[in-house]
Design a protein around this motif. Sequence first.
Motif, PDB file in Angstrom:
ATOM      1  N   CYS A 164       0.832  -1.207   0.000  1.00 16.38           N
ATOM      2  CA  CYS A 164       0.000   0.000   0.000  1.00 16.38           C
ATOM      3  C   CYS A 164       0.868   1.260   0.000  1.00 16.38           C
ATOM      4  N   ALA A 165       1.936   1.247   0.790  1.00 14.19           N
ATOM      5  CA  ALA A 165       2.823   2.415   0.858  1.00 14.19           C
ATOM      6  C   ALA A 165       3.491   2.666  -0.484  1.00 14.19           C
ATOM      7  N   GLN A 166       3.938   1.590  -1.131  1.00 10.80           N
ATOM      8  CA  GLN A 166       4.565   1.740  -2.441  1.00 10.80           C
ATOM      9  C   GLN A 166       3.587   2.344  -3.447  1.00 10.80           C
ATOM     10  N   ALA A 167       2.362   1.842  -3.436  1.00 13.09           N
ATOM     11  CA  ALA A 167       1.342   2.363  -4.347  1.00 13.09           C
ATOM     12  C   ALA A 167       1.002   3.813  -4.027  1.00 13.09           C
ATOM     13  N   LEU A 168       0.919   4.124  -2.751  1.00 12.07           N
ATOM     14  CA  LEU A 168       0.620   5.481  -2.322  1.00 12.07           C
ATOM     15  C   LEU A 168       1.672   6.461  -2.832  1.00 12.07           C
ATOM     16  N   TYR A 169       2.942   6.132  -2.619  1.00 10.14           N
ATOM     17  CA  TYR A 169       4.013   7.023  -3.059  1.00 10.14           C
ATOM     18  C   TYR A 169       4.071   7.125  -4.586  1.00 10.14           C
ATOM     19  N   GLN A 170       3.806   6.016  -5.259  1.00 12.35           N
ATOM     20  CA  GLN A 170       3.815   6.060  -6.725  1.00 12.35           C
ATOM     21  C   GLN A 170       2.700   6.968  -7.237  1.00 12.35           C
ATOM     22  N   GLY A 171       1.510   6.835  -6.660  1.00 10.60           N
ATOM     23  CA  GLY A 171       0.397   7.682  -7.075  1.00 10.60           C
ATOM     24  C   GLY A 171       0.644   9.141  -6.776  1.00 10.60           C
ATOM     25  N   GLN A 172       1.184   9.438  -5.603  1.00  7.87           N
ATOM     26  CA  GLN A 172       1.467  10.818  -5.238  1.00  7.87           C
ATOM     27  C   GLN A 172       2.587  11.402  -6.100  1.00  7.87           C
ATOM     28  N   GLY A 173       3.621  10.611  -6.337  1.00  8.96           N
ATOM     29  CA  GLY A 173       4.727  11.095  -7.163  1.00  8.96           C
ATOM     30  C   GLY A 173       4.291  11.407  -8.582  1.00  8.96           C
ATOM     31  N   LEU A 174       3.262  10.696  -9.042  1.00  9.69           N
ATOM     32  CA  LEU A 174       2.763  10.911 -10.401  1.00  9.69           C
ATOM     33  C   LEU A 174       2.071  12.260 -10.542  1.00  9.69           C
ATOM     34  N   THR A 175       1.420  12.722  -9.459  1.00 11.90           N
ATOM     35  CA  THR A 175       0.621  13.943  -9.560  1.00 11.90           C
ATOM     36  C   THR A 175       1.158  15.097  -8.717  1.00 11.90           C
ATOM     37  N   ALA A 176       2.240  14.866  -7.939  1.00 14.66           N
ATOM     38  CA  ALA A 176       2.812  15.947  -7.126  1.00 14.66           C
ATOM     39  C   ALA A 176       3.268  17.096  -8.023  1.00 14.66           C
ATOM     40  N   LYS A 177       3.068  18.307  -7.551  1.00 16.39           N
ATOM     41  CA  LYS A 177       3.311  19.477  -8.396  1.00 16.39           C
ATOM     42  C   LYS A 177       4.745  20.002  -8.304  1.00 16.39           C
ATOM     43  N   LEU A 178       5.369  19.927  -7.141  1.00 17.65           N
ATOM     44  CA  LEU A 178       6.714  20.474  -6.982  1.00 17.65           C
ATOM     45  C   LEU A 178       7.765  19.397  -7.232  1.00 17.65           C
TER      46      LEU A 178
END
Length: 213
Positions: free
Chosen positions: A64-78
């Motif tokens: 879950c953590a890996q998926a969470l970071y992957q999803g966030q990294g995909l859409t993070a703005k900075l």
Amino acid sequence: MNRQFSRNDHLIQQFDTILRTLVPHAAQPSRPSPAAGVQDGALDETERAHAVGLMRINHTGEVCAQALYQGQGLTAKLPDIRSQMEQAAQEEIDHLAWCDARLEELDGRTSLLNPLFYGASFGLGAVAGAVGDRVSLGFVAATEEQVGEHLDEHLEALPAGDRRSRAVLEKMREDEAHHERWALEAGGAEFPAPVKAGMRLVSKLMTTSVYRL
């Protein structure tokens, strides 16, 4: 010259990450396992089965953590936030591989529900990242806080003889606390108590199902 990655390159990298996360024994850690050189004590069959259930929960938590970071990294703005997400994701890969290896040593298996939890966590991460980096980082902090609570509970619940699992979980606890501090120091929002309570309820449903499945 630095190569500019195309959309297809990023899609291939994403697919590779999914495979390394969900296929047993595919994840390769960048650090040695904390269990290296640690000798187990005696474990009877009931204790071994309990240790398997706990480590299966921790493995799914890392999925879950890996998926969470992957999803966030995909859409993070900075860009610097994306970079930090990628670093944290690499540490979660270490945790994933360590838990996977320990399950194999205990003659256990990973959860059958991992693909479901990966998809749900990736979607949550992507939405949080799209809303804004402050919310995204706050979600990381709140998640890592709950992971830390689970790890504390599991360190208490592990059989006394399961020293190798204990060594793994202690190092994971240290890393997760670092991720939580980083997310808050980077500007993450402090989530209100009702939101955290809802997250704990979802987490409880996950842990209850994964212990046996």
